[in-house]
Design a protein around this motif. Structure first.
Motif, PDB file in Angstrom:
ATOM      1  N   ALA A   1       0.829  -1.206   0.000  1.00 30.93           N
ATOM      2  CA  ALA A   1       0.000   0.000   0.000  1.00 30.93           C
ATOM      3  C   ALA A   1       0.861   1.253   0.000  1.00 30.93           C
ATOM      4  O   ALA A   1       0.547   2.240  -0.690  1.00 30.93           O
ATOM      5  N   LEU A   2       1.964   1.247   0.767  1.00 33.36           N
ATOM      6  CA  LEU A   2       2.859   2.400   0.779  1.00 33.36           C
ATOM      7  C   LEU A   2       3.493   2.624  -0.593  1.00 33.36           C
ATOM      8  O   LEU A   2       3.688   3.766  -1.020  1.00 33.36           O
ATOM      9  N   THR A   3       3.819   1.535  -1.282  1.00 37.17           N
ATOM     10  CA  THR A   3       4.399   1.655  -2.623  1.00 37.17           C
ATOM     11  C   THR A   3       3.400   2.265  -3.596  1.00 37.17           C
ATOM     12  O   THR A   3       3.741   3.164  -4.380  1.00 37.17           O
ATOM     13  N   VAL A   4       2.167   1.788  -3.547  1.00 42.88           N
ATOM     14  CA  VAL A   4       1.131   2.343  -4.414  1.00 42.88           C
ATOM     15  C   VAL A   4       0.890   3.807  -4.078  1.00 42.88           C
ATOM     16  O   VAL A   4       0.752   4.656  -4.967  1.00 42.88           O
TER      17      VAL A   4
ATOM     18  N   CYS B   1      10.714  -2.668  -2.861  1.00 39.44           N
ATOM     19  CA  CYS B   1      10.641  -4.038  -3.373  1.00 39.44           C
ATOM     20  C   CYS B   1      11.433  -4.998  -2.486  1.00 39.44           C
ATOM     21  O   CYS B   1      10.992  -6.131  -2.230  1.00 39.44           O
ATOM     22  N   GLY B   2      12.603  -4.560  -2.006  1.00 42.87           N
ATOM     23  CA  GLY B   2      13.377  -5.389  -1.103  1.00 42.87           C
ATOM     24  C   GLY B   2      12.631  -5.677   0.190  1.00 42.87           C
ATOM     25  O   GLY B   2      12.653  -6.805   0.704  1.00 42.87           O
ATOM     26  N   ALA B   3      11.953  -4.673   0.724  1.00 40.56           N
ATOM     27  CA  ALA B   3      11.181  -4.858   1.951  1.00 40.56           C
ATOM     28  C   ALA B   3      10.027  -5.828   1.724  1.00 40.56           C
ATOM     29  O   ALA B   3       9.784  -6.730   2.533  1.00 40.56           O
ATOM     30  N   MET B   4       9.313  -5.670   0.614  1.00 42.40           N
ATOM     31  CA  MET B   4       8.182  -6.559   0.334  1.00 42.40           C
ATOM     32  C   MET B   4       8.645  -7.988   0.095  1.00 42.40           C
ATOM     33  O   MET B   4       8.002  -8.945   0.547  1.00 42.40           O
TER      34      MET B   4
ATOM     35  N   GLY C   1      18.299  -9.015   1.091  1.00 39.33           N
ATOM     36  CA  GLY C   1      17.774  -8.017   0.164  1.00 39.33           C
ATOM     37  C   GLY C   1      17.277  -6.768   0.867  1.00 39.33           C
ATOM     38  O   GLY C   1      17.479  -5.648   0.391  1.00 39.33           O
ATOM     39  N   LEU C   2      16.635  -6.949   2.018  1.00 40.01           N
ATOM     40  CA  LEU C   2      16.171  -5.790   2.780  1.00 40.01           C
ATOM     41  C   LEU C   2      17.337  -4.927   3.237  1.00 40.01           C
ATOM     42  O   LEU C   2      17.303  -3.695   3.120  1.00 40.01           O
ATOM     43  N   ILE C   3      18.394  -5.557   3.747  1.00 38.17           N
ATOM     44  CA  ILE C   3      19.554  -4.800   4.223  1.00 38.17           C
ATOM     45  C   ILE C   3      20.238  -4.075   3.069  1.00 38.17           C
ATOM     46  O   ILE C   3      20.569  -2.885   3.164  1.00 38.17           O
ATOM     47  N   VAL C   4      20.453  -4.796   1.964  1.00 39.08           N
ATOM     48  CA  VAL C   4      21.164  -4.203   0.825  1.00 39.08           C
ATOM     49  C   VAL C   4      20.383  -3.029   0.248  1.00 39.08           C
ATOM     50  O   VAL C   4      20.928  -1.935   0.034  1.00 39.08           O
ATOM     51  N   THR C   5      19.101  -3.232  -0.006  1.00 36.52           N
ATOM     52  CA  THR C   5      18.319  -2.155  -0.631  1.00 36.52           C
ATOM     53  C   THR C   5      18.073  -0.990   0.327  1.00 36.52           C
ATOM     54  O   THR C   5      17.768   0.116  -0.133  1.00 36.52           O
ATOM     55  N   SER C   6      18.224  -1.223   1.627  1.00 35.24           N
ATOM     56  CA  SER C   6      18.120  -0.107   2.569  1.00 35.24           C
ATOM     57  C   SER C   6      19.241   0.908   2.350  1.00 35.24           C
ATOM     58  O   SER C   6      19.076   2.097   2.647  1.00 35.24           O
ATOM     59  N   PHE C   7      20.376   0.440   1.845  1.00 31.82           N
ATOM     60  CA  PHE C   7      21.500   1.327   1.577  1.00 31.82           C
ATOM     61  C   PHE C   7      21.251   2.208   0.355  1.00 31.82           C
ATOM     62  O   PHE C   7      21.824   3.297   0.249  1.00 31.82           O
TER      63      PHE C   7
ATOM     64  N   ARG D   1      14.046   7.719  -9.287  1.00 37.50           N
ATOM     65  CA  ARG D   1      13.238   7.064  -8.256  1.00 37.50           C
ATOM     66  C   ARG D   1      13.657   5.635  -7.957  1.00 37.50           C
ATOM     67  O   ARG D   1      13.217   5.051  -6.979  1.00 37.50           O
ATOM     68  N   TRP D   2      14.483   5.015  -8.809  1.00 39.83           N
ATOM     69  CA  TRP D   2      14.727   3.589  -8.671  1.00 39.83           C
ATOM     70  C   TRP D   2      15.319   3.173  -7.316  1.00 39.83           C
ATOM     71  O   TRP D   2      14.968   2.092  -6.818  1.00 39.83           O
ATOM     72  N   PRO D   3      16.208   3.970  -6.657  1.00 43.22           N
ATOM     73  CA  PRO D   3      16.702   3.504  -5.346  1.00 43.22           C
ATOM     74  C   PRO D   3      15.590   3.399  -4.306  1.00 43.22           C
ATOM     75  O   PRO D   3      15.581   2.464  -3.486  1.00 43.22           O
ATOM     76  N   PHE D   4      14.656   4.343  -4.351  1.00 41.44           N
ATOM     77  CA  PHE D   4      13.547   4.335  -3.400  1.00 41.44           C
ATOM     78  C   PHE D   4      12.648   3.122  -3.628  1.00 41.44           C
ATOM     79  O   PHE D   4      12.287   2.401  -2.683  1.00 41.44           O
ATOM     80  N   TYR D   5      12.303   2.859  -4.889  1.00 40.31           N
ATOM     81  CA  TYR D   5      11.428   1.725  -5.173  1.00 40.31           C
ATOM     82  C   TYR D   5      12.162   0.391  -5.059  1.00 40.31           C
ATOM     83  O   TYR D   5      11.540  -0.640  -4.780  1.00 40.31           O
TER      84      TYR D   5
END
Length: 384
Positions: free
Chosen positions: A112-115, A196-199, A232-238, A188-192
């Motif tokens: 929902a946050l992504t949408v 995606c990593g979180a989901m 993936g969550l840790i990496v994409t958080s960076f 925007r790609w780092p934010f998304y």
């Protein structure tokens, strides 16, 4: 030669020789072995975990080795359930129910946050100054960009700080913040990628807790996907932290992004080793993920040294510290297995360490989502 066959819980074959010492062999049906309670001794009293559509919960000491992860959770286990029954068990009570739903609900929250971000956060801007900016001179507040409308609840505070710093009234600054922004949008790609990593992390965790009870092979595959999700969550958080902070410094941007991506790939490779999931290596797993997360302190300190006078840098660092505190608390709870260590059996269904770990992961991920919104507003205002 005569024989007698009885098809019940076991198959008994007796030799026709009636002499003393004639052999007696007990054969077990593979179908019954798949569902029987482990630890029943294999004799006539062995029963099925699943009989038809009725599956039973068993205690820790009756589990096969591949499901023995926490000896302080002593009851309400599912063992070697069919896939259909394992899926349906999401709507029944066992010691994984809350683990499944905390991260499944978290997945839908981040979806929902992504949408919301995709539909409400501006995606492109016109290169023109608005009349309000021209008339108030607010384009000088942050170089040649105006105050951007807030993407988060803390945006008003950022606007107020900028206005005070620039000797412009807060009312004027807030009025300008409601105007269409000037300048070009930042990538925007780092934010998304982070979203995606979180989901992915939350969905893989939920699937693992729901279906790992099916078989040893399913447990092995799902645990690896779970570890990959955490990585993936840790990496994409960076990615938002590094990309937007060092937008104007490609060298450090590439250095930090390359390091964390390579570290994540190495962590995934290590997690493929069968020994990685052994219960006695719980601290090693926690340490690996904790070290990956703690390496984020380097770009954060670097950010504060370069942009320490900027309210956006201070605000994002606050969110990142909250995220780090939540993740660190989760790692400690996961590794120490409290509170169930203190009272085994008391927290089998609710309140045990892994459930607390899940809640802390979601809290930390949400804090970083808020930081990502601030990064976007900052770089949309100023670019490079």
């Amino acid at each position: 030669m005569a024989s007698t066959v009885t098809l019940e819980k076991t198959t008994t074959v007796q030799s026709g020789d009636t002499g003393v010492g004639s052999p007696k062999t007990v054969l077990r049906s593979p179908l019954l072995m798949k569902g029987r309670k482990v630890g029943d001794g294999g004799g006539e009293d062995a029963t099925d975990n699943c009989c038809g559509h009725r599956c039973e919960l068993i205690s820790y000491d009756k589990l096969p080795e591949f499901l023995k992860h926490n000896e302080f959770i002593v009851d309400y286990y599912r063992s070697e359930w069919p896939v259909k029954e394992a899926l349906l068990s999401a709507f029944s009570i066992h010691n994984e129910t809350i683990n499944v739903w905390t991260h499944l609900i978290g997945f839908f929250v981040f979806l929902a946050l992504t949408v919301c971000a995709a539909t409400m956060v501006p995606m492109e801007y016109e290169v023109s100054h608005t009349p309000l900016v021209a008339s108030t001179g607010l384009d000088n507040i942050t170089g040649n960009a105006m105050v951007l409308r807030s993407y988060s609840a803390d945006g008003a505070a950022v606007v107020a700080m900028k206005a005070l710093r620039s000797n412009v009234s807060v009312e004027t600054g807030l009025a300008a913040a409601l105007s269409p922004p000037a300048g070009l949008r930042v990538a925007r790609w780092p934010f998304y990628a982070y979203l995606c990593g979180a989901m992915f992390c939350l969905l893989m965790s939920s699937a693992c807790h729901l279906l790992a009870c099916h078989s040893e092979h399913a447990s092995y595959v799902l645990l690896r996907l779970d570890y990959a999700g955490i990585t993936g969550l840790i990496v994409t958080s960076f990615y938002p932290l590094v990309y937007y902070t060092f937008l104007c410094d490609p060298l450090f941007q590439a250095l930090y992004l390359g390091f964390i991506t390579a570290s994540g790939a190495a962590a995934v490779v290590v997690s493929l080793l069968p020994v990685f999931e052994r219960p006695e290596l719980r601290w090693a797993r926690a340490g690996l993920f904790a070290c990956m997360g703690m390496s984020g302190l380097v770009p954060i300190v670097h950010k504060m040294l370069v942009f320490g006078d900027r309210p956006e840098a201070v605000l994002t660092t606050g969110y990142e510290m909250a995220m780090g505190a939540a993740y660190l608390a989760g790692v400690v709870v996961y590794a120490t297995r409290v509170p169930e260590r203190w009272m085994p059996g008391r927290f089998d269904l609710a309140g045990h360490s892994h459930q607390l770990f899940h809640v802390l992961v979601i809290a930390g991920a949400y804090a970083h989502y808020l930081a990502g919104l601030v990064y976007l507003s900052w770089r949309d205002m100023e670019g490079c």
